[in-house]
Scaffold this motif. Structure first.
Motif, PDB file in Angstrom:
ATOM      1  N   LEU A 129      19.137  32.550  28.995  1.00 15.21           N
ATOM      2  CA  LEU A 129      18.010  33.407  29.324  1.00 15.21           C
ATOM      3  C   LEU A 129      18.015  34.689  28.501  1.00 15.21           C
ATOM      4  O   LEU A 129      16.977  35.145  28.026  1.00 15.21           O
ATOM      5  N   ASN A 130      19.203  35.264  28.312  1.00 22.60           N
ATOM      6  CA  ASN A 130      19.270  36.494  27.540  1.00 22.60           C
ATOM      7  C   ASN A 130      18.796  36.275  26.106  1.00 22.60           C
ATOM      8  O   ASN A 130      18.054  37.091  25.547  1.00 22.60           O
ATOM      9  N   GLY A 131      19.185  35.159  25.518  1.00 22.58           N
ATOM     10  CA  GLY A 131      18.744  34.855  24.154  1.00 22.58           C
ATOM     11  C   GLY A 131      17.240  34.694  24.080  1.00 22.58           C
ATOM     12  O   GLY A 131      16.592  35.175  23.148  1.00 22.58           O
ATOM     13  N   GLY A 132      16.673  34.024  25.090  1.00 24.58           N
ATOM     14  CA  GLY A 132      15.227  33.837  25.109  1.00 24.58           C
ATOM     15  C   GLY A 132      14.493  35.149  25.268  1.00 24.58           C
ATOM     16  O   GLY A 132      13.506  35.422  24.574  1.00 24.58           O
ATOM     17  N   LEU A 133      14.968  36.002  26.194  1.00 21.86           N
ATOM     18  CA  LEU A 133      14.325  37.293  26.391  1.00 21.86           C
ATOM     19  C   LEU A 133      14.471  38.198  25.171  1.00 21.86           C
ATOM     20  O   LEU A 133      13.542  38.915  24.802  1.00 21.86           O
ATOM     21  N   THR A 134      15.639  38.162  24.538  1.00 14.91           N
ATOM     22  CA  THR A 134      15.835  38.974  23.339  1.00 14.91           C
ATOM     23  C   THR A 134      14.833  38.580  22.259  1.00 14.91           C
ATOM     24  O   THR A 134      14.180  39.442  21.654  1.00 14.91           O
ATOM     25  N   ALA A 135      14.696  37.271  22.034  1.00 14.05           N
ATOM     26  CA  ALA A 135      13.726  36.807  21.034  1.00 14.05           C
ATOM     27  C   ALA A 135      12.303  37.178  21.439  1.00 14.05           C
ATOM     28  O   ALA A 135      11.487  37.557  20.595  1.00 14.05           O
ATOM     29  N   GLY A 136      12.006  37.086  22.745  1.00 16.31           N
ATOM     30  CA  GLY A 136      10.673  37.418  23.223  1.00 16.31           C
ATOM     31  C   GLY A 136      10.347  38.887  23.028  1.00 16.31           C
ATOM     32  O   GLY A 136       9.259  39.243  22.552  1.00 16.31           O
ATOM     33  N   TYR A 137      11.285  39.762  23.380  1.00 14.97           N
ATOM     34  CA  TYR A 137      11.036  41.194  23.201  1.00 14.97           C
ATOM     35  C   TYR A 137      10.956  41.571  21.722  1.00 14.97           C
ATOM     36  O   TYR A 137      10.203  42.481  21.349  1.00 14.97           O
ATOM     37  N   GLU A 138      11.715  40.895  20.877  1.00 17.61           N
ATOM     38  CA  GLU A 138      11.601  41.150  19.445  1.00 17.61           C
ATOM     39  C   GLU A 138      10.206  40.802  18.941  1.00 17.61           C
ATOM     40  O   GLU A 138       9.607  41.550  18.156  1.00 17.61           O
ATOM     41  N   LEU A 139       9.664  39.678  19.396  1.00 17.39           N
ATOM     42  CA  LEU A 139       8.295  39.304  19.020  1.00 17.39           C
ATOM     43  C   LEU A 139       7.285  40.311  19.570  1.00 17.39           C
ATOM     44  O   LEU A 139       6.338  40.712  18.872  1.00 17.39           O
ATOM     45  N   ALA A 140       7.474  40.710  20.828  1.00 13.76           N
ATOM     46  CA  ALA A 140       6.542  41.660  21.439  1.00 13.76           C
ATOM     47  C   ALA A 140       6.560  42.997  20.699  1.00 13.76           C
ATOM     48  O   ALA A 140       5.507  43.613  20.477  1.00 13.76           O
ATOM     49  N   GLN A 141       7.746  43.453  20.303  1.00 16.41           N
ATOM     50  CA  GLN A 141       7.840  44.704  19.562  1.00 16.41           C
ATOM     51  C   GLN A 141       7.229  44.570  18.170  1.00 16.41           C
ATOM     52  O   GLN A 141       6.568  45.488  17.668  1.00 16.41           O
ATOM     53  N   GLN A 142       7.429  43.420  17.566  1.00 16.21           N
ATOM     54  CA  GLN A 142       6.888  43.183  16.224  1.00 16.21           C
ATOM     55  C   GLN A 142       5.371  43.302  16.210  1.00 16.21           C
ATOM     56  O   GLN A 142       4.783  43.799  15.247  1.00 16.21           O
TER      57      GLN A 142
END
Length: 550
Positions: A290-303
Motif C-alpha cells: 500500500l505504501n508503494g502504491g500511495l507513494t506513486a499516486g502522490y508523486e503523480l498527483a504532485q506532478q
C-alpha cells in the motif's frame, strides 16, 4: 522524518480536550441570509429556493474578530467547566457518541461540582468531516446480508449524520448558512435540551463544478480477488462517468509493484473510453504494498498539481495491506496546511462487511483530510460517485470552525461529533463539501435552569476560508432559546432518530438485547410522524427490526 506504519493501527481520536495517541507505530500484516436558487442534487441538504434562511445570519468577508473568537486561535469568552472526558474502552476506537464535558469546579467539601451561574459557555465543535460515510453502510451490510454480527463493525455517529439526508438551505457561492435548533425531549430531566446545528455550503451541479485533478490509486493485490475487484472496477467506472471534459486523471495500480496506467490524461468527456478501458482491465494479483502504491499516486498527483483545481487522490482497496510500510507523513504532507492548498485523500473501501479492514482506511483519510467510504454494491457506487460525486470530491469551504455559545451553567452531556473543547486550538478545522451539510446533534444540560428565561439566547458562530481564495469569512446567528423551542422542525427529530440509532447500535453490539434498541425505536417513531415516507427512516427501521427479530 519519522515513518509510522498504518498497517496495524490504533484509530486516533481527539475527544474534548484529550488527545489520544496518534498511531501505533506498527508494521507487518493485518451563513448567508439568502439561499441559492439551485436545489441540492442529492443527500446532505436541499435548497428551498427562498430569499431568507430561517436561523441563518449575515456573513462577514473580513477576519475581524467577533465575540468569542481570538484571531490568534484562543477564546475570548469564558467557558463553563472543562471539556472532554476519558474515552470509552480502547476496543471502541473512539466511536462513542457520548464524549461529555464536566460541568464546572468541584466543591472541596462535598465533592459535587459547583454551578457557575456567571460565566457564559463557549464550546468549539468538530464533526470529523462532512462526508465520511463508511460506518452506517457497514452496519447495513452486516445486518441485512445475513451475517448479522456487529462485533467488528465501527460505529461512528458523525458518519451516520453525514450519510443520511438533511434538508437545509444552500448558501450562495463561497458562503455558508447556519441553522440552529433547540428542543426539549418529553420526559427529559429539568434543564436538559437537545441542540442541533446545520452548517450548509453551496449547491453545485456537476456540470458547473470546477475542474478536477484526480489520481486513482487502485489495489490489485490477491486479497481483492472476486467481489472486491468487481466493486473496484465499478467505482472506477462510476468516477469515469461523472468526469467532465478538461478534468485530468492519473491512475496507478499496485500489488507488490506499481504500474502507472495513466499520467496526466485529459478527459474528453463522461465515460472517457481510455479511462473505462483501464477500469475494466483491473485484475487481482500478488501482495499488497500500500505504501508503494500511495507513494506513486502522490508523486503523480504532485506532478500534475494545479492550484486552480481541486486535487484528489482516491485510494480504492479492501484495506488488507500486507507488505511495505505506510508512511503517515507522506499523506499528511500532501494534504497541505490550513493556509495552503493540498491534495486531499478519499478512501474507498470495497468488499464485504465481514472482510473489510475499515481501521486502515479510516486512519489514512483522517490524516489526508478527506472522506472514508465503503462500497459493497453497484447501487452504492452509483449513489456515492454518481448522485453524490460533487459532494464526495469537491470542497465548498475550507477549515470550517464552529462555536456554540450558551448561557452560564450549560454543558454538553452527549455529542454526535468527533471532538469538542472550550479551547479552539484543540479542535481541528474541517472542510465542507458542496451539496452537503455538517450536522451537529448534542444533548446539553444546565445546572441553572432558572437562567433560561425569556431573555436567554444561544449563538452559533462559524469561521471558514473561501474554497478558492482562502479569504477568511465568518457568520454568526443568535436566537432566543424560548422562541426556538416553539419552532422545532422535522430535521431535529430526524437528527435525534439518527443519533439514537447509532447509540443503540453500539449498545446492542456491546450487549445484544432487544431492549437496548427501545430508545432508537422511540426516536424513530417521533421522526416518522413528521416525515412520513422518508427513505432514510425506512432504512433505519428495517435494520432495527431485523436486529430486534434476530
Amino acid at each position: 522524518m519519522h515513518h509510522r506504519s498504518l498497517i496495524s493501527i490504533i484509530r486516533p481520536r481527539r475527544l474534548g480536550a484529550l488527545t489520544l495517541p496518534v498511531l501505533a507505530a506498527l508494521t507487518g500484516a493485518c451563513g448567508d441570509d439568502s439561499g441559492s436558487d439551485t436545489a441540492a442534487a442529492s443527500g446532505g441538504y436541499n435548497s428551498a429556493g427562498s430569499d431568507t434562511t430561517p436561523g441563518s445570519g449575515s456573513a462577514s468577508d473580513s477576519d475581524a474578530a467577533t465575540t468569542g473568537w481570538d484571531p490568534s486561535g484562543g477564546a475570548t469568552t469564558g467557558a463553563g467547566g472543562t471539556s472532554g472526558a476519558e474515552p470509552p474502552p480502547p476496543d471502541d476506537s473512539g466511536d462513542s457518541p457520548e464524549t461529555g464535558s464536566s460541568g464546572g469546579e468541584t466543591s472541596g467539601t462535598t465533592g459535587e461540582p459547583t454551578c457557575d451561574e456567571q460565566t457564559p459557555v463557549s464550546l468549539y465543535l468538530s464533526p470529523d468531516d462532512s462526508n465520511s460515510t463508511a460506518s452506517p453502510v457497514l452496519v447495513r451490510e452486516a445486518v441485512l446480508s445475513g451475517w448479522g454480527d456487529l462485533n467488528f463493525v465501527p460505529i461512528r455517529p458523525w458518519e451516520f449524520l453525514n450519510y443520511y439526508s438533511f434538508v437545509y438551505e444552500a448558501a450562495k457561492p463561497g458562503m455558508i448558512t447556519v441553522t440552529p435548533e433547540i428542543a426539549r425531549i418529553e420526559g427529559a430531566p429539568e434543564g436538559e435540551y437537545v441542540v442541533q446545528i446545520g452548517v450548509a455550503g453551496e449547491a453545485i451541479a456537476n456540470a458547473d463544478r470546477p475542474l478536477l485533478n484526480v489520481t486513482l490509486v487502485l489495489d490489485e493485490s490477491g486479497s481483492m480477488q472476486g467481489h472486491p475487484i468487481e466493486m473496484e472496477r465499478e467505482v472506477c467506472r462510476q468516477i469515469a462517468a461523472s468526469l467532465r471534459a478538461g478534468d485530468v486523471v492519473s491512475m496507478v495500480g499496485w500489488d507488490t509493484v506499481n504500474a502507472v496506467k495513466l499520467s496526466g490524461h485529459k478527459v474528453v468527456g463522461p465515460s472517457d473510453p481510455t479511462i473505462v478501458g483501464e477500469c475494466d482491465g483491473l485484475e487481482a494479483g500478488g501482495g499488497t504494498d500500500l505504501n508503494g502504491g500511495l507513494t506513486a499516486g502522490y508523486e503523480l498527483a504532485q506532478q500534475h498539481f494545479d492550484a486552480s483545481r481541486i486535487n484528489r487522490v482516491v485510494l480504492i482497496s479492501d484495506g488488507g495491506a500486507n507488505a511495505g510500510v505506510t508512511d503517515i507523513d507522506l499523506i499528511a504532507g500532501g494534504a497541505g496546511g490550513q493556509d495552503e492548498d493540498g491534495i486531499y485523500l478519499v478512501g474507498v473501501g470495497v468488499g464485504t462487511a465481514d472482510t473489510y479492514n475499515d481501521a486502515l482506511m479510516d486512519t489514512v483519510t483522517d490524516v489526508g483530510r478527506g472522506a472514508s467510504l465503503f462500497i459493497p454494491s453497484v447501487s452504492e457506487a452509483k449513489r456515492m460517485f454518481g448522485e453524490r460525486f460533487v459532494q464526495t470530491m469537491m470542497v465548498a469551504a475550507r477549515d470550517v470552525r464552529v462555536r456554540l455559545d450558551l448561557p452560564p451553567g450549560f454543558e454538553i452531556v452527549k455529542f454526535s461529533g468527533e471532538e469538542y473543547s472550550a479551547d479552539p486550538t484543540e479542535i481541528e478545522p474541517q472542510h465542507l463539501a458542496p451539496n452537503d451539510a455538517m450536522v451537529f446533534h448534542q444533548t446539553v444540560s444546565t445546572c441553572a435552569p432558572a437562567l433560561v428565561d425569556d431573555a436567554a439566547s444561544f449563538t452559533v458562530a462559524v469561521r471558514w476560508k473561501d474554497a478558492v481564495t482562502f479569504e477568511p469569512r465568518e457568520t454568526e446567528v443568535t436566537r432566543p432559546i424560548k422562541e426556538v423551542l416553539a419552532g422545532e422542525t422535522p430535521m431535529l427529530k430526524k437528527g435525534a432518530a439518527v443519533f439514537e440509532y447509532a447509540t443503540a447500535l453500539k449498545a446492542y453490539r456491546d450487549a445484544p438485547a432487544p431492549t437496548t434498541l427501545d430508545p432508537a425505536f422511540a426516536a424513530l417513531g417521533a421522526a416518522e410522524a413528521v416525515l412520513p415516507g422518508d427513505p432514510d427512516l425506512a432504512e433505519i427501521r428495517k435494520i432495527l427490526e431485523t436486529l430486534a427479530g434476530g
